[in-house]
Motif scaffolding. Structure first.
Motif, PDB file in Angstrom:
ATOM      1  N   VAL A   8     113.657  66.382 -33.545  1.00  0.00           N
ATOM      2  CA  VAL A   8     112.986  65.087 -33.460  1.00  0.00           C
ATOM      3  C   VAL A   8     111.524  65.263 -33.836  1.00  0.00           C
ATOM      4  CG1 VAL A   8     114.474  64.147 -31.638  1.00  0.00           C
ATOM      5  CG2 VAL A   8     112.451  65.447 -31.013  1.00  0.00           C
ATOM      6  N   LYS A   9     110.909  64.142 -34.210  1.00  0.00           N
ATOM      7  CA  LYS A   9     109.464  64.200 -34.446  1.00  0.00           C
ATOM      8  C   LYS A   9     108.803  63.952 -33.105  1.00  0.00           C
ATOM      9  CE  LYS A   9     105.653  62.951 -37.261  1.00  0.00           C
ATOM     10  NZ  LYS A   9     104.888  63.992 -36.573  1.00  0.00           N
ATOM     11  N   THR A  10     108.028  64.915 -32.643  1.00  0.00           N
ATOM     12  CA  THR A  10     107.387  64.794 -31.342  1.00  0.00           C
ATOM     13  C   THR A  10     106.072  64.029 -31.488  1.00  0.00           C
ATOM     14  OG1 THR A  10     108.369  66.884 -30.626  1.00  0.00           O
ATOM     15  CG2 THR A  10     106.471  66.090 -29.380  1.00  0.00           C
ATOM     16  N   LYS A  11     105.980  62.886 -30.810  1.00  0.00           N
ATOM     17  CA  LYS A  11     104.753  62.086 -30.829  1.00  0.00           C
ATOM     18  C   LYS A  11     103.724  62.722 -29.907  1.00  0.00           C
ATOM     19  CE  LYS A  11     102.190  58.336 -31.306  1.00  0.00           C
ATOM     20  NZ  LYS A  11     101.602  57.989 -32.612  1.00  0.00           N
ATOM     21  N   ILE A  12     102.486  62.859 -30.393  1.00  0.00           N
ATOM     22  CA  ILE A  12     101.419  63.361 -29.520  1.00  0.00           C
ATOM     23  C   ILE A  12     100.429  62.225 -29.295  1.00  0.00           C
ATOM     24  CG2 ILE A  12      99.564  65.056 -29.273  1.00  0.00           C
ATOM     25  CD1 ILE A  12     101.236  66.999 -30.883  1.00  0.00           C
ATOM     26  N   THR A  13     100.195  61.879 -28.025  1.00  0.00           N
ATOM     27  CA  THR A  13      99.347  60.721 -27.723  1.00  0.00           C
ATOM     28  C   THR A  13      98.469  60.998 -26.501  1.00  0.00           C
ATOM     29  OG1 THR A  13      99.331  58.375 -27.109  1.00  0.00           O
ATOM     30  CG2 THR A  13     101.163  59.674 -26.285  1.00  0.00           C
ATOM     31  N   GLN A  14      97.370  60.261 -26.407  1.00  0.00           N
ATOM     32  CA  GLN A  14      96.535  60.336 -25.198  1.00  0.00           C
ATOM     33  C   GLN A  14      96.752  59.126 -24.307  1.00  0.00           C
ATOM     34  OE1 GLN A  14      92.696  61.193 -27.333  1.00  0.00           O
ATOM     35  NE2 GLN A  14      92.514  62.739 -25.743  1.00  0.00           N
ATOM     36  N   SER A  15      97.696  58.255 -24.715  1.00  0.00           N
ATOM     37  CA  SER A  15      97.898  57.005 -23.985  1.00  0.00           C
ATOM     38  C   SER A  15      99.032  57.122 -22.966  1.00  0.00           C
ATOM     39  CB  SER A  15      98.216  55.887 -24.986  1.00  0.00           C
ATOM     40  OG  SER A  15      98.848  54.816 -24.316  1.00  0.00           O
ATOM     41  N   PRO A  16      98.720  57.082 -21.663  1.00  0.00           N
ATOM     42  CA  PRO A  16      99.774  57.143 -20.651  1.00  0.00           C
ATOM     43  C   PRO A  16     100.787  56.013 -20.803  1.00  0.00           C
ATOM     44  CG  PRO A  16      97.628  57.463 -19.627  1.00  0.00           C
ATOM     45  CD  PRO A  16      97.371  57.053 -21.054  1.00  0.00           C
ATOM     46  N   SER A  17     100.338  54.816 -21.207  1.00  0.00           N
ATOM     47  CA  SER A  17     101.293  53.704 -21.297  1.00  0.00           C
ATOM     48  C   SER A  17     102.235  53.878 -22.491  1.00  0.00           C
ATOM     49  CB  SER A  17     100.572  52.350 -21.338  1.00  0.00           C
ATOM     50  OG  SER A  17      99.666  52.334 -22.399  1.00  0.00           O
ATOM     51  N   LEU A  18     101.727  54.428 -23.599  1.00  0.00           N
ATOM     52  CA  LEU A  18     102.623  54.691 -24.729  1.00  0.00           C
ATOM     53  C   LEU A  18     103.645  55.773 -24.338  1.00  0.00           C
ATOM     54  CD1 LEU A  18     103.507  54.290 -27.646  1.00  0.00           C
ATOM     55  CD2 LEU A  18     101.802  55.994 -28.343  1.00  0.00           C
ATOM     56  N   ALA A  19     103.163  56.827 -23.699  1.00  0.00           N
ATOM     57  CA  ALA A  19     104.078  57.901 -23.269  1.00  0.00           C
ATOM     58  C   ALA A  19     105.143  57.333 -22.334  1.00  0.00           C
ATOM     59  CB  ALA A  19     103.289  59.014 -22.585  1.00  0.00           C
ATOM     60  N   ALA A  20     104.752  56.418 -21.453  1.00  0.00           N
ATOM     61  CA  ALA A  20     105.707  55.821 -20.506  1.00  0.00           C
ATOM     62  C   ALA A  20     106.790  55.042 -21.241  1.00  0.00           C
ATOM     63  CB  ALA A  20     104.978  54.907 -19.528  1.00  0.00           C
ATOM     64  N   ARG A  21     106.428  54.442 -22.379  1.00  0.00           N
ATOM     65  CA  ARG A  21     107.452  53.701 -23.133  1.00  0.00           C
ATOM     66  C   ARG A  21     108.548  54.636 -23.646  1.00  0.00           C
ATOM     67  NH1 ARG A  21     104.318  50.322 -27.264  1.00  0.00           N
ATOM     68  NH2 ARG A  21     102.470  50.580 -26.009  1.00  0.00           N
ATOM     69  N   TYR A  22     108.164  55.861 -23.988  1.00  0.00           N
ATOM     70  CA  TYR A  22     109.185  56.842 -24.398  1.00  0.00           C
ATOM     71  C   TYR A  22     110.155  57.093 -23.251  1.00  0.00           C
ATOM     72  CZ  TYR A  22     107.165  58.007 -28.943  1.00  0.00           C
ATOM     73  OH  TYR A  22     106.761  57.963 -30.239  1.00  0.00           O
ATOM     74  N   ILE A  23     109.611  57.216 -22.037  1.00  0.00           N
ATOM     75  CA  ILE A  23     110.483  57.431 -20.862  1.00  0.00           C
ATOM     76  C   ILE A  23     111.458  56.260 -20.722  1.00  0.00           C
ATOM     77  CG2 ILE A  23     110.530  57.472 -18.314  1.00  0.00           C
ATOM     78  CD1 ILE A  23     109.610  60.132 -19.351  1.00  0.00           C
ATOM     79  N   LEU A  24     110.934  55.053 -20.862  1.00  0.00           N
ATOM     80  CA  LEU A  24     111.782  53.871 -20.653  1.00  0.00           C
ATOM     81  C   LEU A  24     112.810  53.704 -21.778  1.00  0.00           C
ATOM     82  CD1 LEU A  24     109.057  51.537 -19.133  1.00  0.00           C
ATOM     83  CD2 LEU A  24     110.846  52.855 -17.961  1.00  0.00           C
ATOM     84  N   HIS A  25     112.584  54.380 -22.916  1.00  0.00           N
ATOM     85  CA  HIS A  25     113.581  54.387 -23.996  1.00  0.00           C
ATOM     86  C   HIS A  25     114.524  55.585 -23.896  1.00  0.00           C
ATOM     87  CE1 HIS A  25     110.968  51.373 -26.042  1.00  0.00           C
ATOM     88  NE2 HIS A  25     112.162  50.932 -26.402  1.00  0.00           N
ATOM     89  N   GLY A  26     114.475  56.301 -22.784  1.00  0.00           N
ATOM     90  CA  GLY A  26     115.436  57.405 -22.595  1.00  0.00           C
ATOM     91  C   GLY A  26     115.028  58.695 -23.268  1.00  0.00           C
ATOM     92  N   GLU A  27     113.733  58.818 -23.608  1.00  0.00           N
ATOM     93  CA  GLU A  27     113.255  60.046 -24.247  1.00  0.00           C
ATOM     94  C   GLU A  27     112.643  60.991 -23.209  1.00  0.00           C
ATOM     95  OE1 GLU A  27     113.424  61.117 -27.280  1.00  0.00           O
ATOM     96  OE2 GLU A  27     114.265  59.325 -28.244  1.00  0.00           O
ATOM     97  N   THR A  28     112.358  62.214 -23.650  1.00  0.00           N
ATOM     98  CA  THR A  28     111.649  63.174 -22.808  1.00  0.00           C
ATOM     99  C   THR A  28     110.152  63.165 -23.152  1.00  0.00           C
ATOM    100  OG1 THR A  28     112.256  64.849 -24.429  1.00  0.00           O
ATOM    101  CG2 THR A  28     113.585  64.736 -22.436  1.00  0.00           C
ATOM    102  N   VAL A  29     109.312  63.316 -22.136  1.00  0.00           N
ATOM    103  CA  VAL A  29     107.856  63.289 -22.337  1.00  0.00           C
ATOM    104  C   VAL A  29     107.208  64.425 -21.548  1.00  0.00           C
ATOM    105  CG1 VAL A  29     105.733  61.971 -21.939  1.00  0.00           C
ATOM    106  CG2 VAL A  29     107.825  60.776 -22.622  1.00  0.00           C
TER     107      VAL A  29
END
Ligand code: TXA
Ligand code: MG
Length: 324
Positions: A8-29
């Motif tokens: 997978v392409k791993t997204k790197i972000t400084q945004s806690p809310s964006l990272a949380a969206r990955y969790i809510l889509h069933g991804e690992t963060v």
């Protein structure tokens, strides 16, 4: 190392809310805590939790710690909270303490590796708390390293181990403590420390005098109370040698040294890291292990410290690294 299941392409972000969206889509963060970086998934999404085990190459019989941002989420993951656990939670949450409690039926058994208990922790790192609040669900998370490697204390260490294997890295500062949380079993008549950490035995005993420490024999038995402790952990590829008297220690071959006082012949080492105190030693250790491995160091000499305060956790990790 386990085979890559999905690239997978791993997204790197400084945004806690964006990272949380990955969790809510069933991804690992991967996200920072004050101890080490964790690799999280929605605790109620079995497929997402399975991805944690796949990404890390983690044995399925090693349970995960569940992270919550507030005490209101506790009842979603645990039940029949024993009074002694409530005492510890009142005093040490948020902080580097994991309490083992009776598991709620809502928690899938993959999270707890089939155990009837669950480890719960509320980190105090502000970025962790922002992220967990944005998730709104409890987050199951082991340390964000490949199984067998030292836990990551920087986002770059997470990327080195897990890039292409996880959904997202929440990038933040290096972690403050540098060693994993204290794990305390709260299901018996008194607390039992299963893994030493930054909440020290002295602090625990000040609150509950009867607090015990599980013996190494117990931790290594075939049905250990803390299954993770039987696995090789915290080890660099280099050989680790503990030294009580660094003033007599000399480096042989491509070797490195870490400790509080200088070694006998500083020049005989490829790298030397002198720490001002135990806190800095603990904070720096895993990163130092990784840097030494990257440079092809063959032997890392580590100064032994007294097993008191944070020194107990530090010696636990050093002993594991030395006796792999
Ligand atoms: O500081 C930490 O604890 C970090 C951050 C990310 O929170 N997490 C961490 O997780 O170190 P991990 O999976 O690397 O270590 C969890 C330890 C393992 O030794 C595991 O066996 C133990 O906690 N554990 C988890 N659930 C347990 C349970 N129900 N009963 C006994 N031990 C448990
Ligand atoms: Mg770990």
């Amino acid at each position: 190392m386990a085979a890559v299941i999905r690239a997978v392409k791993t997204k790197i972000t400084q945004s806690p809310s964006l990272a949380a969206r990955y969790i809510l889509h069933g991804e690992t963060v991967a996200f920072p805590t004050e101890t080490v970086y964790g690799l999280g998934a929605n605790v109620f999404n079995e497929a997402a939790v399975r991805r944690i085990f796949e990404a890390k190459g983690r044995p399925p019989d090693n349970p995960l710690i569940v992270h919550i941002p507030s005490i209101h989420l506790l009842e979603q993951v645990a039940k029949d909270i024993p009074p002694l656990a409530a005492t510890l939670i009142d005093k040490f949450f948020p902080g580097p303490l994991t309490v083992i409690l009776p598991k709620s039926d809502r928690v899938p058994s993959i999270v707890t590796a089939g155990l009837k208990t669950v480890g719960v922790r509320m980190p105090k790192n502000p970025v962790a708390l922002q992220f967990l609040r944005a998730c709104g669900v409890p987050v199951a998370a082991p340390s964000a390293n490949l199984s067998g490697n030292p836990s990551p204390t920087t986002w770059q260490a997470v990327r080195a181990d897990l890039d292409g294997r996880i959904g997202c890295i929440l990038k933040a500062d290096p972690t403050q403590v540098g060693l994993e949380s204290t794990v305390v079993d709260c299901t018996g008549p008194w607390p039992v420390v299963l893994r030493a950490g930054a909440v020290t035995l002295e602090q625990l005993r000040e609150l509950i005098q009867e607090t015990e420490v599980s013996s190494p024999g117990e931790a290594d038995a075939s049905a250990p109370k803390s299954p993770g402790m039987k696995y090789r952990h915290y080890s660099p590829k280099a050989k680790v040698i503990l030294c009580t008297y660094p003033q007599y220690t000399m480096g042989v071959g491509n070797s490195a040294y870490i400790g509080l006082i200088p070694p006998a012949h500083t020049d005989s080492f490829t790298r030397v890291l002198l720490c001002q105190d135990i806190d800095e030693y603990a904070r720096s250790l895993y990163q130092y292990f990784r840097e030494c491995d990257d440079e092809g160091v063959e032997t890392i000499y580590c100064q032994s410290v007294r097993e008191e305060g944070l020194g107990m956790a530090l010696m636990d990790r050093l002993n594991r690294a030395a006796h792999k």
